[in-house]
Design a protein around this motif. Structure first.
Motif, PDB file in Angstrom:
ATOM      1  N   GLN A   1       0.912  -1.214  -0.074  1.00  0.00           N
ATOM      2  CA  GLN A   1      -0.056  -0.060  -0.022  1.00  0.00           C
ATOM      3  C   GLN A   1       0.973   1.306   0.093  1.00  0.00           C
ATOM      4  N   PRO A   2       1.499   1.307  -1.070  1.00  0.00           N
ATOM      5  CA  PRO A   2       2.508   2.645  -1.127  1.00  0.00           C
ATOM      6  C   PRO A   2       1.851   3.907  -1.212  1.00  0.00           C
ATOM      7  N   VAL A   3       2.674   4.862  -0.787  1.00  0.00           N
ATOM      8  CA  VAL A   3       2.320   6.220  -0.952  1.00  0.00           C
ATOM      9  C   VAL A   3       3.379   7.258  -1.869  1.00  0.00           C
ATOM     10  N   THR A   4       3.050   8.447  -2.187  1.00  0.00           N
ATOM     11  CA  THR A   4       3.748   9.330  -2.943  1.00  0.00           C
ATOM     12  C   THR A   4       4.961   9.474  -2.045  1.00  0.00           C
ATOM     13  N   VAL A   5       6.442   9.383  -2.534  1.00  0.00           N
ATOM     14  CA  VAL A   5       7.352   9.860  -1.690  1.00  0.00           C
ATOM     15  C   VAL A   5       8.026  11.057  -2.488  1.00  0.00           C
ATOM     16  N   LEU A   6       8.218  12.149  -1.559  1.00  0.00           N
ATOM     17  CA  LEU A   6       8.815  13.235  -2.093  1.00  0.00           C
ATOM     18  C   LEU A   6      10.349  13.253  -2.445  1.00  0.00           C
ATOM     19  N   ARG A   7      10.880  12.495  -1.434  1.00  0.00           N
ATOM     20  CA  ARG A   7      12.406  11.869  -1.431  1.00  0.00           C
ATOM     21  C   ARG A   7      13.309  13.180  -0.917  1.00  0.00           C
ATOM     22  N   ASP A   8      12.809  14.396  -0.722  1.00  0.00           N
ATOM     23  CA  ASP A   8      13.827  15.306  -0.173  1.00  0.00           C
ATOM     24  C   ASP A   8      12.899  16.395   0.435  1.00  0.00           C
ATOM     25  N   TYR A   9      12.021  15.800   1.484  1.00  0.00           N
ATOM     26  CA  TYR A   9      11.371  16.452   1.998  1.00  0.00           C
ATOM     27  C   TYR A   9      11.846  16.932   3.583  1.00  0.00           C
TER      28      TYR A   9
END
Length: 328
Positions: free
Chosen positions: A179-187
């Protein structure tokens, strides 16, 4: 200004902003450049130049559109020419969370609570149409540490064993990404803008999200609370982790996965910061490695990181680890 990129004046004119004053903004670790356009009336906009072939503004535009369509506060797009690398956006102002907290440290807890709550809201949305943050990506990023840090220090390491250790440690986490989510990666605090008057507890704007993927909900929380560029106390980290878990209904494995992704992200950052110094002539990033390494050591102490921790014990001398922020 003689150092303005070619084509800037033409794009600004086509967007209807040729009457604005152009103010360059200090750059980051990429080829992107930013400018603030300011009219005599006080109206302003942000101009990004992400020139091909080194950069591509299309991912930024895709993620910005997706975030905005799902009620998240990304900058509005005023004009664009992706082929030439130009994007004109809403100006979120000058109150970057990190700089604001330098001036108003008493506002720290409230700012982090709002940032955590923003992640909770993001994770309530369906995952975006982005590539998966899969095992191959996790391991490839973690390999930046032996590729750059270990090589820079002349270490003879077991590189194959390093990859295998990460695959073993991350396997349970990857299995739980159903159940993945959006990962912004540089938050983190440098990429969160405080809108309006921050003293009024206004909204927080998102920037620098063009590398978004679909993955685990702990990743951006780690990025926020184990910030490479700003000290976050262990007490604040623990309180914000607890706040997220309570609000998001995180399961029993969440803290272990948080440690897994903390170690993975911090290993990647050590490699990237070393690369910036060694390859790109930006030695200022070396001063941040001790903060990142100390956080990585704390993550490695979690039992979930056993395979990776044993690899570090066998391959990286304790004296070197201690010198870079570890407690070995």
């Amino acid at each position: 200004m003689s150092d303005l990129p070619e084509g800037l004046s033409e794009f600004v004119a086509s967007a209807g902003w040729d009457d604005a004053r152009i103010e360059p903004i200090p750059g980051d670790a990429s080829f992107r450049r930013y400018f603030r356009l300011r009219r005599a009336s006080g109206e302003s906009a942000m101009l990004m130049h992400a020139p091909p072939p080194h950069e591509d503004p299309q991912p930024f535009l895709l993620v910005a559109q997706w975030l905005a369509s799902h009620g998240m506060r990304a900058p509005q797009i005023h004009a664009q020419n992706p082929r030439e690398g130009w994007v004109l956006t809403e100006d979120f102002g000058e109150h970057r969370m990190r700089d604001w907290l330098d001036d108003y440290p008493g506002a720290e807890r409230a700012a982090y609570e709002a940032a955590v709550d923003t992640l909770v809201r993001l994770h309530e949305r369906p995952a975006g149409p982005f590539s998966p943050y899969d095992m191959a990506t996790y391991v490839r990023e973690a390999m930046l540490l032996p590729e750059w840090f270990c090589q820079a220090h002349g270490l003879d390491i077991d590189e194959v064993g390093y990859a295998e250790a990460w695959e073993e440690a991350l396997a349970p986490l990857v299995e739980r990404q159903d159940q993945p989510v959006t990962v912004l990666r540089d938050y983190h605090a440098e990429n969160i803008m405080l809108l309006g008057d921050p003293r009024d507890g206004g909204a927080q704007g998102l920037i620098d999200f063009q590398d978004a993927l679909v993955g685990h909900r702990a990743y951006d929380l780690v990025s926020l609370l184990q910030d490479a560029r700003r000290d976050v106390s262990p007490d604040l980290e623990a309180a914000m982790l607890e706040r997220y878990m309570a609000a998001a209904g995180a399961g029993e494995h969440f803290q272990a996965d948080y440690a897994r992704l903390g170690a993975q992200r911090n290993a990647k950052i050590v490699g990237i910061f070393t690369r910036l110094a060694e390859r790109d002539g930006k030695p200022r990033y070396l001063a941040m490695i001790p903060r990142v390494w100390a956080a990585m050591e704390r993550d490695l102490a979690h039992p979930a990181l056993g395979p990776v921790a044993r690899w570090f014990d066998r391959n990286i001398p304790g004296e070197l680890r201690a010198r870079h922020g570890g407690s070995v």
